[in-house]
Design a protein around this motif. Sequence first.
Motif, PDB file in Angstrom:
ATOM      1  N   LEU A  11       0.864  -1.179   0.000  1.00 24.63           N
ATOM      2  CA  LEU A  11       0.000   0.000   0.000  1.00 24.63           C
ATOM      3  C   LEU A  11       0.901   1.229   0.000  1.00 24.63           C
ATOM      4  O   LEU A  11       1.860   1.296   0.769  1.00 24.63           O
ATOM      5  CB  LEU A  11      -0.886   0.032   1.249  1.00 24.63           C
ATOM      6  N   SER A  12       0.570   2.183  -0.848  1.00 24.31           N
ATOM      7  CA  SER A  12       1.399   3.387  -0.959  1.00 24.31           C
ATOM      8  C   SER A  12       0.640   4.624  -0.478  1.00 24.31           C
ATOM      9  O   SER A  12      -0.563   4.589  -0.246  1.00 24.31           O
ATOM     10  CB  SER A  12       1.844   3.586  -2.412  1.00 24.31           C
ATOM     11  N   THR A  13       1.387   5.706  -0.325  1.00 31.26           N
ATOM     12  CA  THR A  13       0.847   7.021   0.057  1.00 31.26           C
ATOM     13  C   THR A  13       0.048   6.932   1.351  1.00 31.26           C
ATOM     14  O   THR A  13      -1.102   7.376   1.427  1.00 31.26           O
ATOM     15  CB  THR A  13      -0.026   7.615  -1.075  1.00 31.26           C
ATOM     16  N   LEU A  14       0.648   6.329   2.365  1.00 33.17           N
ATOM     17  CA  LEU A  14       0.009   6.175   3.662  1.00 33.17           C
ATOM     18  C   LEU A  14       0.580   7.169   4.671  1.00 33.17           C
ATOM     19  O   LEU A  14       1.745   7.555   4.581  1.00 33.17           O
ATOM     20  CB  LEU A  14       0.240   4.764   4.209  1.00 33.17           C
ATOM     21  N   ASP A  86       1.724   0.275  19.537  1.00 32.31           N
ATOM     22  CA  ASP A  86       0.709   0.453  18.498  1.00 32.31           C
ATOM     23  C   ASP A  86       1.311   1.117  17.280  1.00 32.31           C
ATOM     24  O   ASP A  86       1.978   2.157  17.394  1.00 32.31           O
ATOM     25  CB  ASP A  86      -0.450   1.308  19.017  1.00 32.31           C
ATOM     26  N   VAL A  87       1.064   0.538  16.100  1.00 31.13           N
ATOM     27  CA  VAL A  87       1.500   1.125  14.839  1.00 31.13           C
ATOM     28  C   VAL A  87       0.297   1.154  13.902  1.00 31.13           C
ATOM     29  O   VAL A  87      -0.373   0.129  13.717  1.00 31.13           O
ATOM     30  CB  VAL A  87       2.635   0.317  14.180  1.00 31.13           C
ATOM     31  N   GLN A  88       0.029   2.323  13.336  1.00 31.18           N
ATOM     32  CA  GLN A  88      -1.159   2.473  12.493  1.00 31.18           C
ATOM     33  C   GLN A  88      -0.800   3.106  11.158  1.00 31.18           C
ATOM     34  O   GLN A  88       0.011   4.019  11.080  1.00 31.18           O
ATOM     35  CB  GLN A  88      -2.193   3.358  13.204  1.00 31.18           C
ATOM     36  N   PHE A  89      -1.442   2.595  10.096  1.00 30.32           N
ATOM     37  CA  PHE A  89      -1.288   3.123   8.743  1.00 30.32           C
ATOM     38  C   PHE A  89      -2.669   3.528   8.249  1.00 30.32           C
ATOM     39  O   PHE A  89      -3.606   2.734   8.332  1.00 30.32           O
ATOM     40  CB  PHE A  89      -0.677   2.064   7.821  1.00 30.32           C
ATOM     41  N   PHE A  90      -2.794   4.751   7.740  1.00 29.12           N
ATOM     42  CA  PHE A  90      -4.130   5.229   7.372  1.00 29.12           C
ATOM     43  C   PHE A  90      -4.066   6.208   6.211  1.00 29.12           C
ATOM     44  O   PHE A  90      -3.013   6.762   5.884  1.00 29.12           O
ATOM     45  CB  PHE A  90      -4.806   5.888   8.588  1.00 29.12           C
TER      46      PHE A  90
END
Length: 207
Positions: A11-14, A86-90
Amino acid sequence: QVTLRGKPPKLSTLSTRPTLGGRKTVCTLEAHQNGFRFFTAKKGKVDIIYKNIKHAFFQPAEKELIVLIHFRLHNAIMIGKKKTLDVQFFTEVMEVSQALGSVNRRHGDAEELEDEQREREMRNKLNAEFQNFVKKVEELGVGLEFDIPYRELGFYGVPERNNVFLQPTVHCLVNLTESPFFALTLDEIEIAYFERVRFSLRNFDLV
């Protein structure tokens, strides 16, 4: 260290929380043989081994303004200068939608309808992209399954400092939208203690 594979699901541009360098950074997330790697053009890379992931969540953008993938870890890792569990990608739906709509701006009801339609289409597109990534990761056979919150069973509560919308998943009770994040593993609960439970009150305390 993550063992790289040929053409990994990505997934790109996160955006990430926490950020790699203090400011908001744009990164790419890749799924390799034994873990995830996310990296930016300038801030370097961070590896997350699959065995260190306690829970993996995928939360589509329904009424929220972001679509996200979130990892709760067994052991904290360093991101930037901080240790985190915690690690988050959005990706923010509104931000992308407004960027696309800023080319041709008109005024009035027609413009508002176009904005709503553009936001709906962008929400569906981003949800599909994230869901496709999640499916590909699960098909790698690395033993990782993503939990999806049940929004219809959600309720408001104060697990930390703020009143937030809590949602159950198959294995957890979570708030993944607002920081500080909350992820309570249901299997780890042994005793639930209720306080202030009265018919005249709509709220109560639960420990």
